[in-house]
Design a protein around this motif. Structure first.
Motif, PDB file in Angstrom:
ATOM      1  N   GLY A  63     -40.811 -32.044 -23.077  1.00 23.15           N
ATOM      2  CA  GLY A  63     -41.647 -31.742 -21.796  1.00 23.15           C
ATOM      3  C   GLY A  63     -40.981 -31.882 -20.550  1.00 23.15           C
ATOM      4  O   GLY A  63     -39.693 -32.212 -20.795  1.00 23.15           O
ATOM      5  N   GLY A  64     -41.573 -31.598 -19.630  1.00 17.56           N
ATOM      6  CA  GLY A  64     -40.820 -31.355 -18.299  1.00 17.56           C
ATOM      7  C   GLY A  64     -40.498 -32.729 -17.639  1.00 17.56           C
ATOM      8  O   GLY A  64     -39.433 -32.826 -16.797  1.00 17.56           O
ATOM      9  N   ASP A  65     -40.797 -33.827 -17.984  1.00 16.42           N
ATOM     10  CA  ASP A  65     -40.701 -35.017 -17.311  1.00 16.42           C
ATOM     11  C   ASP A  65     -39.585 -35.813 -18.070  1.00 16.42           C
ATOM     12  O   ASP A  65     -38.969 -36.769 -17.345  1.00 16.42           O
ATOM     13  N   VAL A  66     -38.995 -35.272 -19.160  1.00 17.67           N
ATOM     14  CA  VAL A  66     -37.741 -36.063 -19.693  1.00 17.67           C
ATOM     15  C   VAL A  66     -36.337 -35.275 -19.367  1.00 17.67           C
ATOM     16  O   VAL A  66     -36.309 -34.373 -19.830  1.00 17.67           O
ATOM     17  N   ALA A  67     -35.464 -36.224 -18.906  1.00 17.24           N
ATOM     18  CA  ALA A  67     -34.249 -35.511 -18.676  1.00 17.24           C
ATOM     19  C   ALA A  67     -33.409 -36.481 -18.618  1.00 17.24           C
ATOM     20  O   ALA A  67     -33.512 -37.705 -18.608  1.00 17.24           O
ATOM     21  N   PRO A  68     -31.954 -36.108 -18.788  1.00 16.33           N
ATOM     22  CA  PRO A  68     -30.870 -37.417 -18.927  1.00 16.33           C
ATOM     23  C   PRO A  68     -30.749 -37.978 -17.689  1.00 16.33           C
ATOM     24  O   PRO A  68     -31.007 -37.736 -16.535  1.00 16.33           O
ATOM     25  N   ASN A  69     -30.275 -39.419 -17.638  1.00 15.46           N
ATOM     26  CA  ASN A  69     -30.504 -40.034 -16.343  1.00 15.46           C
ATOM     27  C   ASN A  69     -28.914 -40.285 -16.194  1.00 15.46           C
ATOM     28  O   ASN A  69     -28.042 -39.753 -16.859  1.00 15.46           O
ATOM     29  N   ALA A  70     -28.564 -41.278 -15.066  1.00 15.11           N
ATOM     30  CA  ALA A  70     -27.171 -41.288 -14.610  1.00 15.11           C
ATOM     31  C   ALA A  70     -26.265 -41.958 -15.647  1.00 15.11           C
ATOM     32  O   ALA A  70     -25.249 -41.581 -15.629  1.00 15.11           O
ATOM     33  N   ALA A  71     -26.834 -42.600 -16.558  1.00 14.78           N
ATOM     34  CA  ALA A  71     -25.848 -43.300 -17.685  1.00 14.78           C
ATOM     35  C   ALA A  71     -25.565 -42.112 -18.593  1.00 14.78           C
ATOM     36  O   ALA A  71     -24.443 -42.077 -19.055  1.00 14.78           O
ATOM     37  N   LYS A  77     -19.289 -37.575 -18.326  1.00 17.18           N
ATOM     38  CA  LYS A  77     -17.982 -37.501 -17.366  1.00 17.18           C
ATOM     39  C   LYS A  77     -16.842 -38.316 -17.976  1.00 17.18           C
ATOM     40  O   LYS A  77     -15.792 -37.844 -18.049  1.00 17.18           O
ATOM     41  N   LEU A  78     -17.061 -39.411 -18.645  1.00 13.43           N
ATOM     42  CA  LEU A  78     -16.035 -40.277 -19.517  1.00 13.43           C
ATOM     43  C   LEU A  78     -15.406 -39.353 -20.379  1.00 13.43           C
ATOM     44  O   LEU A  78     -14.234 -39.308 -20.456  1.00 13.43           O
ATOM     45  N   GLU A  79     -16.189 -38.723 -21.094  1.00 14.30           N
ATOM     46  CA  GLU A  79     -15.610 -37.598 -22.219  1.00 14.30           C
ATOM     47  C   GLU A  79     -14.647 -36.635 -21.574  1.00 14.30           C
ATOM     48  O   GLU A  79     -13.750 -36.392 -21.987  1.00 14.30           O
ATOM     49  N   ALA A  80     -15.183 -36.020 -20.532  1.00 12.40           N
ATOM     50  CA  ALA A  80     -14.470 -35.165 -19.979  1.00 12.40           C
ATOM     51  C   ALA A  80     -13.180 -35.233 -19.292  1.00 12.40           C
ATOM     52  O   ALA A  80     -12.158 -34.651 -19.343  1.00 12.40           O
ATOM     53  N   GLU A  81     -13.152 -36.646 -18.880  1.00  9.38           N
ATOM     54  CA  GLU A  81     -11.927 -37.004 -17.914  1.00  9.38           C
ATOM     55  C   GLU A  81     -11.012 -38.067 -18.454  1.00  9.38           C
ATOM     56  O   GLU A  81      -9.979 -38.318 -18.198  1.00  9.38           O
ATOM     57  N   PHE A  82     -11.451 -38.665 -19.457  1.00  5.89           N
ATOM     58  CA  PHE A  82     -10.579 -39.797 -20.198  1.00  5.89           C
ATOM     59  C   PHE A  82      -9.594 -39.298 -20.755  1.00  5.89           C
ATOM     60  O   PHE A  82      -9.541 -38.187 -21.640  1.00  5.89           O
ATOM     61  N   ASP A  83      -8.404 -39.721 -20.914  1.00  6.97           N
ATOM     62  CA  ASP A  83      -7.072 -39.309 -21.360  1.00  6.97           C
ATOM     63  C   ASP A  83      -7.062 -39.689 -22.878  1.00  6.97           C
ATOM     64  O   ASP A  83      -6.270 -39.084 -23.701  1.00  6.97           O
ATOM     65  N   GLY A  84      -7.700 -40.817 -23.279  1.00 12.33           N
ATOM     66  CA  GLY A  84      -7.632 -41.323 -24.508  1.00 12.33           C
ATOM     67  C   GLY A  84      -8.668 -40.632 -25.591  1.00 12.33           C
ATOM     68  O   GLY A  84      -9.218 -39.636 -25.243  1.00 12.33           O
ATOM     69  N   GLU A  85      -8.946 -41.461 -26.601  1.00 15.03           N
ATOM     70  CA  GLU A  85     -10.072 -41.327 -27.671  1.00 15.03           C
ATOM     71  C   GLU A  85     -11.327 -42.143 -27.272  1.00 15.03           C
ATOM     72  O   GLU A  85     -11.448 -42.879 -26.799  1.00 15.03           O
ATOM     73  N   LEU A  86     -12.390 -41.365 -27.484  1.00 10.93           N
ATOM     74  CA  LEU A  86     -13.711 -41.609 -27.172  1.00 10.93           C
ATOM     75  C   LEU A  86     -14.644 -41.143 -28.286  1.00 10.93           C
ATOM     76  O   LEU A  86     -14.725 -40.022 -28.535  1.00 10.93           O
ATOM     77  N   GLU A  98     -26.397 -34.823 -25.364  1.00 11.77           N
ATOM     78  CA  GLU A  98     -26.135 -33.383 -25.377  1.00 11.77           C
ATOM     79  C   GLU A  98     -26.548 -32.747 -24.050  1.00 11.77           C
ATOM     80  O   GLU A  98     -25.820 -31.985 -23.516  1.00 11.77           O
ATOM     81  N   ARG A  99     -27.742 -32.809 -23.855  1.00 10.49           N
ATOM     82  CA  ARG A  99     -28.291 -32.202 -22.421  1.00 10.49           C
ATOM     83  C   ARG A  99     -27.372 -32.558 -21.237  1.00 10.49           C
ATOM     84  O   ARG A  99     -27.118 -31.955 -20.387  1.00 10.49           O
ATOM     85  N   ALA A 100     -26.761 -33.875 -21.124  1.00 11.95           N
ATOM     86  CA  ALA A 100     -25.749 -34.390 -20.141  1.00 11.95           C
ATOM     87  C   ALA A 100     -24.446 -33.873 -20.245  1.00 11.95           C
ATOM     88  O   ALA A 100     -23.717 -33.976 -19.233  1.00 11.95           O
TER      89      ALA A 100
END
Length: 243
Positions: A63-71, A77-86, A98-100
């Motif tokens: 539905g249109g009211d459900v979306a990823p939040n800041a967490a 972002k941590l996955e994209a920018e972290f140099d180690g393993e996550l 996944e949507r985030a």
């Protein structure tokens, strides 16, 4: 500087996006018995009833009211920018991570938007609601897809990978989960045993018997982005909330 991080997310992070949880006072269990909609026996007893339950949940998720939040966004972002393993492990069956933008993600309790062949165990992305005509393409004759959900009495997915990650991580963060249901309840003990720092983020105050070293009380959408900035800046998480 952390090198190997494991994050566990639970119902609390999705609740901030408007997803109903099973256990709160307005949760799904109020209207449905666990044994009717979340056990293999309930499914065998009334397939149509169980399918309607999960079709309704899928409608809400899309539905249109459900979306990823800041967490969710911060963990991507941590996955994209972290140099180690996550590794992000989620107990949730929605696709908000996944949507985030998260890619390195393990759904230990399954995924609402997938069906599974009961014979081959192959999974399929749902193109239509569960029903008698929604069948696999791997068997002859085709088998009716069941929800790709870990029900009570079934083994969660990816446990070998999870335990290996916990054995080698130097930071374990649990976000929005009660941490009282096994096997996830044992994750903090495993991380502590191998010398990792353990951090809990939750709306409620920590239980006095909690095994986490640090407790951050508040909304995941407010705390997690700050934690991620600390980690990416090479700072060690302390016992207080981040600045």
């Amino acid at each position: 500087m952390y090198r190997r991080i494991v994050v566990l997310t639970g119902a609390g992070i999705s609740a901030e996006s408007g997803i109903k949880t099973f256990r709160d006072q307005h949760g799904l269990w109020e209207e449905h018995h666990i044994e009717d909609v979340a056990t293999p026996e309930g499914y065998a007893r009334d397939i149509d009833f169980v399918e309607r339950f999960y079709n309704t949940r899928l409608e809400q998720l899309n539905g249109g009211d459900v979306a990823p939040n800041a967490a969710h966004v911060a963990l991507a972002k941590l996955e994209a920018e972290f140099d180690g393993e996550l590794l992000v492990i989620t107990q949730n069956v929605d696709d908000l991570h996944e949507r985030a933008g998260s890619l390195r993600l393990l759904h230990m309790h399954g995924e609402l938007a997938k069906g599974r062949c009961p014979q081959s165990l192959q999974t399929f992305v749902l193109r239509e609601p569960f029903g008698v005509d929604n069948c696999c393409t791997c068997c002859i004759p085709a088998k009716r897809l069941r929800p790709h959900i870990v029900w009570f009495g079934e083994m969660p997915f990816g446990m070998d990978r999870i335990h290996d990650a916990l054995d080698h991580c130097d930071l374990f963060i649990a976000i929005g989960t009660s941490g009282t249901v096994y096997p996830a309840a044992g994750f903090v003990d495993a991380a502590n045993h191998h010398g990792a720092q353990t951090v809990e983020v939750n709306l409620v105050e920590a239980d006095r018997h909690s095994q986490f070293q640090y407790h951050l009380t508040g909304k995941a959408g407010e705390i997690v982005p700050q934690l991620v900035e600390q980690i990416l800046a090479g700072k060690v998480i302390g016992s207080d909330k981040p600045d």
